[in-house]
Design a protein around this motif. Structure first.
Motif, PDB file in Angstrom:
ATOM      1  N   CYS C  17       0.835  -1.206   0.000  1.00 49.97           N
ATOM      2  CA  CYS C  17       0.000   0.000   0.000  1.00 49.97           C
ATOM      3  C   CYS C  17       0.865   1.250   0.000  1.00 49.97           C
ATOM      4  CB  CYS C  17      -0.923   0.010   1.210  1.00 49.97           C
ATOM      5  SG  CYS C  17      -2.119  -1.322   1.206  1.00 49.97           S
ATOM      6  N   ASP C  18       2.025   1.164   0.680  1.00 50.85           N
ATOM      7  CA  ASP C  18       2.940   2.306   0.678  1.00 50.85           C
ATOM      8  C   ASP C  18       3.386   2.595  -0.753  1.00 50.85           C
ATOM      9  OD1 ASP C  18       3.098   2.858   3.479  1.00 50.85           O
ATOM     10  OD2 ASP C  18       4.151   0.960   3.688  1.00 50.85           O
ATOM     11  N   TYR C  19       3.664   1.514  -1.455  1.00 48.99           N
ATOM     12  CA  TYR C  19       4.085   1.699  -2.848  1.00 48.99           C
ATOM     13  C   TYR C  19       2.999   2.414  -3.634  1.00 48.99           C
ATOM     14  CZ  TYR C  19       8.272  -1.023  -2.232  1.00 48.99           C
ATOM     15  OH  TYR C  19       9.498  -1.453  -1.816  1.00 48.99           O
ATOM     16  N   SER C  20       1.779   2.079  -3.360  1.00 52.38           N
ATOM     17  CA  SER C  20       0.707   2.717  -4.117  1.00 52.38           C
ATOM     18  C   SER C  20       0.699   4.217  -3.846  1.00 52.38           C
ATOM     19  CB  SER C  20      -0.643   2.089  -3.808  1.00 52.38           C
ATOM     20  OG  SER C  20      -1.094   2.508  -2.550  1.00 52.38           O
ATOM     21  N   LEU C  21       1.141   4.596  -2.634  1.00 53.43           N
ATOM     22  CA  LEU C  21       1.264   6.037  -2.354  1.00 53.43           C
ATOM     23  C   LEU C  21       2.383   6.633  -3.194  1.00 53.43           C
ATOM     24  CD1 LEU C  21       0.809   6.045   1.510  1.00 53.43           C
ATOM     25  CD2 LEU C  21      -0.610   7.293  -0.129  1.00 53.43           C
ATOM     26  N   TYR C 162     -13.274   3.567   3.701  1.00 54.36           N
ATOM     27  CA  TYR C 162     -12.631   2.360   3.204  1.00 54.36           C
ATOM     28  C   TYR C 162     -12.063   2.628   1.816  1.00 54.36           C
ATOM     29  CZ  TYR C 162     -15.476   0.268   6.855  1.00 54.36           C
ATOM     30  OH  TYR C 162     -16.055  -0.028   8.061  1.00 54.36           O
ATOM     31  N   LEU C 163     -10.837   2.223   1.632  1.00 56.74           N
ATOM     32  CA  LEU C 163     -10.249   2.295   0.300  1.00 56.74           C
ATOM     33  C   LEU C 163      -9.671   0.930  -0.009  1.00 56.74           C
ATOM     34  CD1 LEU C 163      -9.247   3.540  -2.250  1.00 56.74           C
ATOM     35  CD2 LEU C 163      -7.410   4.652  -0.998  1.00 56.74           C
ATOM     36  N   PRO C 164     -10.433   0.116  -0.755  1.00 55.69           N
ATOM     37  CA  PRO C 164      -9.960  -1.255  -0.985  1.00 55.69           C
ATOM     38  C   PRO C 164      -8.918  -1.322  -2.100  1.00 55.69           C
ATOM     39  CG  PRO C 164     -12.135  -0.937  -1.955  1.00 55.69           C
ATOM     40  CD  PRO C 164     -11.758   0.370  -1.306  1.00 55.69           C
ATOM     41  N   GLY C 165      -8.520  -2.524  -2.396  1.00 55.68           N
ATOM     42  CA  GLY C 165      -7.576  -2.753  -3.485  1.00 55.68           C
ATOM     43  C   GLY C 165      -6.273  -3.297  -2.958  1.00 55.68           C
ATOM     44  N   CYS C 166      -5.637  -4.100  -3.776  1.00 52.19           N
ATOM     45  CA  CYS C 166      -4.350  -4.677  -3.381  1.00 52.19           C
ATOM     46  C   CYS C 166      -3.388  -4.499  -4.529  1.00 52.19           C
ATOM     47  CB  CYS C 166      -4.493  -6.145  -3.019  1.00 52.19           C
ATOM     48  SG  CYS C 166      -2.937  -6.912  -2.502  1.00 52.19           S
ATOM     49  N   PRO C 167      -2.653  -3.376  -4.546  1.00 54.64           N
ATOM     50  CA  PRO C 167      -2.793  -2.218  -3.658  1.00 54.64           C
ATOM     51  C   PRO C 167      -3.945  -1.346  -4.123  1.00 54.64           C
ATOM     52  CG  PRO C 167      -1.119  -1.787  -5.306  1.00 54.64           C
ATOM     53  CD  PRO C 167      -1.623  -3.191  -5.567  1.00 54.64           C
ATOM     54  N   PRO C 168      -4.287  -0.325  -3.327  1.00 56.05           N
ATOM     55  CA  PRO C 168      -5.391   0.544  -3.748  1.00 56.05           C
ATOM     56  C   PRO C 168      -5.053   1.229  -5.068  1.00 56.05           C
ATOM     57  CG  PRO C 168      -4.775   0.967  -1.468  1.00 56.05           C
ATOM     58  CD  PRO C 168      -3.739   0.061  -2.016  1.00 56.05           C
ATOM     59  N   PRO C 169      -6.030   1.321  -5.966  1.00 58.74           N
ATOM     60  CA  PRO C 169      -5.769   1.950  -7.257  1.00 58.74           C
ATOM     61  C   PRO C 169      -5.373   3.412  -7.078  1.00 58.74           C
ATOM     62  CG  PRO C 169      -7.896   0.838  -7.254  1.00 58.74           C
ATOM     63  CD  PRO C 169      -7.408   0.832  -5.859  1.00 58.74           C
ATOM     64  N   LEU C 170      -4.410   3.797  -7.871  1.00 64.47           N
ATOM     65  CA  LEU C 170      -3.846   5.139  -7.811  1.00 64.47           C
ATOM     66  C   LEU C 170      -4.923   6.225  -7.831  1.00 64.47           C
ATOM     67  CD1 LEU C 170      -1.151   6.509  -7.824  1.00 64.47           C
ATOM     68  CD2 LEU C 170      -1.142   6.432 -10.317  1.00 64.47           C
ATOM     69  N   LYS C 171      -5.827   6.062  -8.781  1.00 55.75           N
ATOM     70  CA  LYS C 171      -6.886   7.054  -8.954  1.00 55.75           C
ATOM     71  C   LYS C 171      -7.647   7.270  -7.642  1.00 55.75           C
ATOM     72  CE  LYS C 171     -10.813   5.842 -10.789  1.00 55.75           C
ATOM     73  NZ  LYS C 171     -11.729   5.169 -11.724  1.00 55.75           N
TER      74      LYS C 171
END
Lengths: 659, 146, 325
Positions: C17-21, C162-171
């Protein structure tokens, strides 16, 4: 109804005399359900279904401002409509009502366990209350029915159905793919068991059809597209060119006489010839000839035009083109009948088409017919001689796991009739009927069988030949094990008649696809219920007449045609159909158009439609939806719901019962 | 076997065959255990596996799904969907560690009132042997925030 | 004006998830400039004590990453809740247990046995498994103890978004941060993502779902134009919340369900089970015996693993109930 409206539920517990009250402690039920949130009235009464009982509900709705009603009494299959009506009289939507079955499901089956039964009754009422809280008003819509019928197929089934509907005062479009109506029955010489002449009973009906002011006869026409649903079907027809102007033709037949070109006759099943311009058979209705371009010298080579030259009314029109016709009808009757099982291809062991003297029962009919290719003389196709020894083989392809599992329902009696033909036209002939079982279920069939069985020169052999072989001299022979005598018999017949199995007419599959109506495992049209709704299909407003539903003899065909017609008439005279209240409903905000639900619908009520934004969503045609909820249960997202049986309602019941 | 264990069993029944069959058990006064409580749906094809899981999670000791016999569905083929779903659900429940036999599918036709009663008796016995479903209690222990 | 405070608190996570940030690219600079980072162990050298010292409810935005699987992550979750003004379950694991939630396939003991004793690549003759307390040379060492059942964040504390996704989508990450930083957060309980399932965003052409054969992904190269499910490849798209722009599908990989259930789905796995089993063998179902149809249905070998890959702890049954190892 406003979402935030306070839910006010009235609960009524019925004693049903002593039926419920002698087992269930009604007071305790009342006491318990009174504590349940949203319950503002909880009452008991001797007989809730009685007028005073119903009045209690009506009064409370008005005075206590109830907006949901729960009755705990008998089965909803018994009195749900009664109470719904009362709820409606009280001024509420009738579907804001739920029933708890504490009689059939409780007091009657737990007579000796009063405490447990009382507890169970409380749970059942609680479950009903839980659902009632979430009920929403439902609507029943009326869809107008266009008072016109389309009958597809002009055999005896289509003819009978058309006449019945037309006589009731409704317009009928009768569509037949062949140039003449009459179907397979027109090919028969005599009909069992009475042995009356088939043409004599059929042709008057054919003429009646052609003259009936309410029947628009559309022969030599195919159905190419059907859309819409009950009440409003849109049908596209393709009228094939006859190359004869029907408005000018008098049916004099000069063209046919003058035409020098011939081809095998379809009607005579290839046993006889016809001209390139021809009437399908002498009694054809309409009596207008057709040019077969494949065999017409003008179409093939650009010369001849004999028919045109001799036609006294200048009716020949070589430039005729296929013509599209569009119709709107309210109901459709499928009467496409049957085709013979293709035994030449599927059962080579019988040598049909390989040996000239192996023919089908229907071909024998043509040989016997006075208007047939041999003018009624039974002769062997190979050499034109009268056969003295004839083998009739029953169940060819029928009741056979490798071929057709089902019984053709007329082969036995037809075979017996064919034996009768042979021995009455050729008194010194011998007939052998090879059978597996003789099935003579129809009225008068057994008597007919008995009569023929007593003929000395008709012998019954219980067994089917393995293979029909040919000797060096060209004669046919076969061995058959006779289970009656436990002996192998070798027969050397001059002529073999195969009573072949039957399959749905070749045009049926395509039609079923157009109509989206279900096909059974045997390939025939699937009726809505095998016993109670044999003429209806999965598609509302589409009815079945005759062998399209399964093999049938003439009496059954005619009876079903009448039944189909009366169903059609009933719909048209009512003038509208009501949708079911419990239809599926798609929440377009949630539906992603994944398409799971669409192929599951047995009634073709779901389609995937593109919205303005290009996104796909499922859409329910409520005039087709029957309210089973299969789509809702399969919906992977919860976008599809069944009104009156939504997920939240059912889950609320589950939770109430497991609390 | 747990003493005095009275299983709580949720039954789903289609309106046309099974519910009618269960009604018939009533009209014929065939006695069967009180443990079964019926939820009516129009077709067994309406029954979403979600309902069955919800029942189990809420502590139902058994779930009985009933529908028209194959070939008899009022809606032509709804029960065939039920059959397929239940087959896969069986596998899923096995993976979830739910004892075989807690969830059961039976085809009950309208005249089979007595048969329903027999199934009911037998099912209750079977669930009694399996013992109570403790999932609901355990789930409650797990829940710290509602 | 004080900048809003942001904390990113890990639970049982993988740092994906950090990467998605970081995938925000240059925008991350903008974000970091506009906030005061109160805690983010992956990126910022602040200690837990620093976080604990802050007044309760003083952190404007707390992103909690990962599932809750042991008493430490449980404490972290409670701490996150205490400190947060807005607590956001960030990523599939926080939302519904995610991949760590697959631990619910086994009991706690079974899990430890499998990981430390019985796996094929392990030699551990004494059968030593981690335990909460170890005494060594007079010292007491403690490590976090596994919970019996892995949980989603909202099974432990109250969650705001809630922000789902693995990882959460960038958008969606962008959407959440923008909303949070501008103080325009939607109503509590909102799940960032689409109301519709992944199919809504999928470009594969859907024709008709009549599936006869289930294929494993490696068994064929699917037609990149056509719906994978219609080609017999199990794709969780229909039962999974959209919002990810169906990224996996754009590279012809079936959806695994990381966005979790759709809004009106009570159980992602059961929904998919019902959908898929309904459309399999549609052509032949009426003519088949139970045994024959079972063969067709049981082409789906592992319904629990496939249908609940990301959402087992948040499913109706939450975990496996028998003893499994």
């Amino acid at each position: 109804m406003v979402e935030s409206e306070e839910i006010r539920i009235g609960v009524y517990v019925c004693h049903c005399g002593l039926n419920i009250a002698s087992v269930v402690d009604i007071n305790k039920v009342i006491e318990e359900v009174s504590k349940v949130p949203n319950v503002v009235v909880a009452k008991e009464y001797q007989f809730m279904c009685s007028q005073p009982g119903q009045n209690m509900i009506i009064e409370d709705i008005k005075q206590r401002h109830l907006n949901r009603v729960v009755v705990a009494a008998c089965s909803p299959r018994m009195h749900e409509p009664t109470f719904q009506k009362a709820v409606e009289e009280g001024g509420l939507n009738p579907y804001l009502f739920e029933m708890a079955n504490i009689r059939e499901h409780c007091s009657w089956v737990h007579e000796k366990e009063k405490d447990a039964a009382t507890d169970k009754a409380i749970k059942l009422v609680n479950a009903a209350i839980a659902k009632a809280r979430l009920l929403k008003p439902l609507n029943v819509e009326k869809v107008k029915v266009i008072p016109k019928a389309l009958v597809i197929g002009g055999g005896i089934a289509g003819i009978r159905a058309s006449l019945d509907i037309a006589n009731a005062g409704f317009q009928v479009h009768l569509v037949e793919t062949r140039p003449s109506i009459g179907g397979n029955m027109a090919r028969l010489d005599k009909t069992f068991p009475t042995l009356d002449c088939s043409q004599c009973i059929l042709t008057p009906l054919m003429v009646e059809v052609s003259r009936h002011p309410n029947i628009i006869l559309r022969t030599y026409t195919d159905v190419v597209d059907i859309s819409g649903s009950v009440g409003n079907f849109k049908v596209k027809l393709l009228k094939k060119p006859r190359y004869v102007d029907a408005t000018k033709c008098t049916g004099c037949g000069v063209c046919v006489t003058k035409c020098p070109w011939t081809a095998p006759s379809e009607f005579e099943l290839g046993l006889g010839k016809r001209k390139a311009i021809y009437f399908e058979f002498p009694q054809a209705v309409p009596l207008i000839p057709v040019i077969d371009p494949e065999h017409c010298m003008y179409f093939q080579k650009g010369t001849c035009r004999a028919c045109e030259r001799f036609c006294p009314t200048k009716a020949i029109d070589f430039n005729q083109k296929p013509e599209e016709v569009e119709l709107e009808v309210g109901v459709i009757i499928l009467a496409t009948g049957y085709s013979l099982y293709d035994v030449a291809k599927t059962m080579p062991e019988y040598g049909y088409r390989k040996y000239k003297d192996v023919i089908t029962g229907l071909e024998l009919e043509r040989l016997v017919s006075a208007s047939g290719p041999t003018k009624g003389h039974i002769v062997r196709p190979s050499d034109g001689k009268e056969p003295k020894k004839v083998a009739i083989i029953l169940c060819v392809g029928s009741r056979d796991e490798k071929h057709l599992r089902y019984c053709c329902r007329f082969g036995c009696v037809a075979g017996i009739k064919h034996a009768y033909y042979i021995v009455s036209y050729i008194p010194d002939a011998e007939v052998y009927i090879c059978y597996r079982d003789i099935r003579t279920f129809g009225k008068g069939y057994e008597e007919f069988y008995e009569r023929i069985r007593n003929y000395e020169n008709v012998k019954f052999i219980r067994g089917s030949p393995m293979e029909i072989l040919q000797d060096a001299d060209g004669s046919l022979y076969f061995d058959v094990f006779d289970a009656n005598t436990n002996r192998v018999v070798t027969l050397r017949p001059d002529l073999v008649v195969l009573e072949t199995g039957v399959v749905p007419h070749t045009t049926f599959k395509e039609l079923a696809k157009l109509l989206k109506c279900s096909i059974g495992p045997d390939g025939f049209a699937l009726e809505l219920h095998p016993k109670l709704r044999p003429t209806e299909t999965s598609v509302d407003g589409v009815f079945l007449a005759g062998a399209v539903q399964g093999p049938k003899d003439i009496p059954d065909t005619v009876a079903q045609a009448g039944a189909a017609a009366s169903s059609a008439i009933a719909l048209m005279s009512k003038g509208y159909v009501e949708t079911v209240p419990y239809v599926a409903s798609i929440n377009e905000d949630l539906c992603s158009g994944c398409g799971i639900c669409q192929p599951l619908c047995a009634f073709d009520a779901i389609s995937l439609v593109k919205k303005e934004d290009g996104k796909q969503v499922a859409s329910v045609d409520i005039s087709k939806c029957k309210g089973c909820g299969v789509c809702a249960a399969a919906c992977p997202s919860g976008a599809a719901q069944q009104l009156g049986f939504s997920d939240d309602q059912i889950l609320a019941m589950v939770r109430a019962l497991t609390r | 076997m747990v003493e005095n264990f009275e299983p709580n069993i949720v039954v789903f029944a289609c309106n046309w065959c099974s519910y009618a069959g269960i009604d018939l058990a009533g009209t014929s006064r065939v006695q069967y255990p009180h443990n079964l409580k019926v939820i009516r749906v129009m077709c067994s094809g309406r029954i979403n596996p979600v309902y069955i899981l919800e029942a189990l999670a809420n502590g139902a000791d058994g779930v009985l799904v009933t529908g028209c016999h194959p070939g008899d569905c009022h809606y032509i083929s709804g029960n065939y969907k039920t059959r397929k779903r239940m087959l896969l659900l069986d596998k899923l429940l096995e993976q979830f560690g739910i004892e075989k036999g807690r969830v059961r599918l039976e085809w009950i036709s309208a005249p089979e009132g007595e048969r329903f009663a027999n199934i009911a008796k037998e099912f209750v016995e079977q669930i009694k042997k399996l013992g109570p479903n403790r999932i609901a209690e355990k789930l409650k222990e797990e829940v710290e925030v509602v | 004006m004080n900048k809003p405070k942001l904390a990113i608190i890990p639970g049982a996570n993988c740092a994906g998830c950090d990467y998605s940030l970081l995938d925000l690219g240059e925008k991350i600079i903008e974000v970091l400039m506009s906030v005061e980072v109160a805690y983010w162990p992956t990126a910022v050298d602040l200690k837990l004590e620093d976080l604990e010292r802050l007044p309760d409810g003083s952190i404007d935005i707390v992103l909690f990453e990962g599932a809750v699987n042991n008493d430490e992550t449980k404490e972290m979750a409670k701490l996150a809740r205490r400190k947060a003004k807005n607590l956001i379950a960030f990523g599939a694991c926080a939302c519904f247990g995610g991949i760590p939630g697959l631990a619910n396939f086994a009991s706690k003991d079974g899990l430890l046995q499998k990981a430390y004793v019985k796996s094929l690549s392990t030699i551990n003759q004494q059968g030593t498994v981690p335990c909460k307390l170890t005494r060594l040379d007079g010292e007491e060492l403690t490590i976090p103890e596994l919970l019996e059942t892995v949980k989603s964040l909202n099974q432990v504390v109250d969650v705001d978004y809630y922000l789902p996704g693995c990882p959460p989508p960038l958008k969606l990450v962008d959407e959440v941060l923008t909303a949070a930083l501008s103080g325009k957060l939607p109503p509590k309980g909102t799940v960032f993502g689409s109301m519709k399932s992944v199919c809504d965003e999928c470009k594969h052409i859907r024709e008709e779902k009549r599936i006869t054969e289930i294929k494993r992904y490696h068994q064929s190269i699917p037609d990149p134009e056509k719906c994978l499910l219609e080609q017999g490849i199990i794709c969780m798209g229909p039962a999974t919340r959209g919002g990810c722009d169906a990224v996996c599908l754009t590279v012809n990989v079936p959806c695994r369900g990381c966005m979790g259930p759709t809004p009106e789905s009570q159980d992602q796995g059961a929904r998919m089970l019902s959908a898929l089993s309904s459309v399999i063998g549609l052509e032949v179902e009426t003519g088949m015996s139970d045994e024959e149809i079972r063969k067709i249905i049981l082409q789906i070998k592992d319904p629990l693993g496939i249908f609940y890959r990301y959402s087992l702890p948040r499913s109706i049954l939450r975990r496996v109930w028998g003893v499994r190892e």
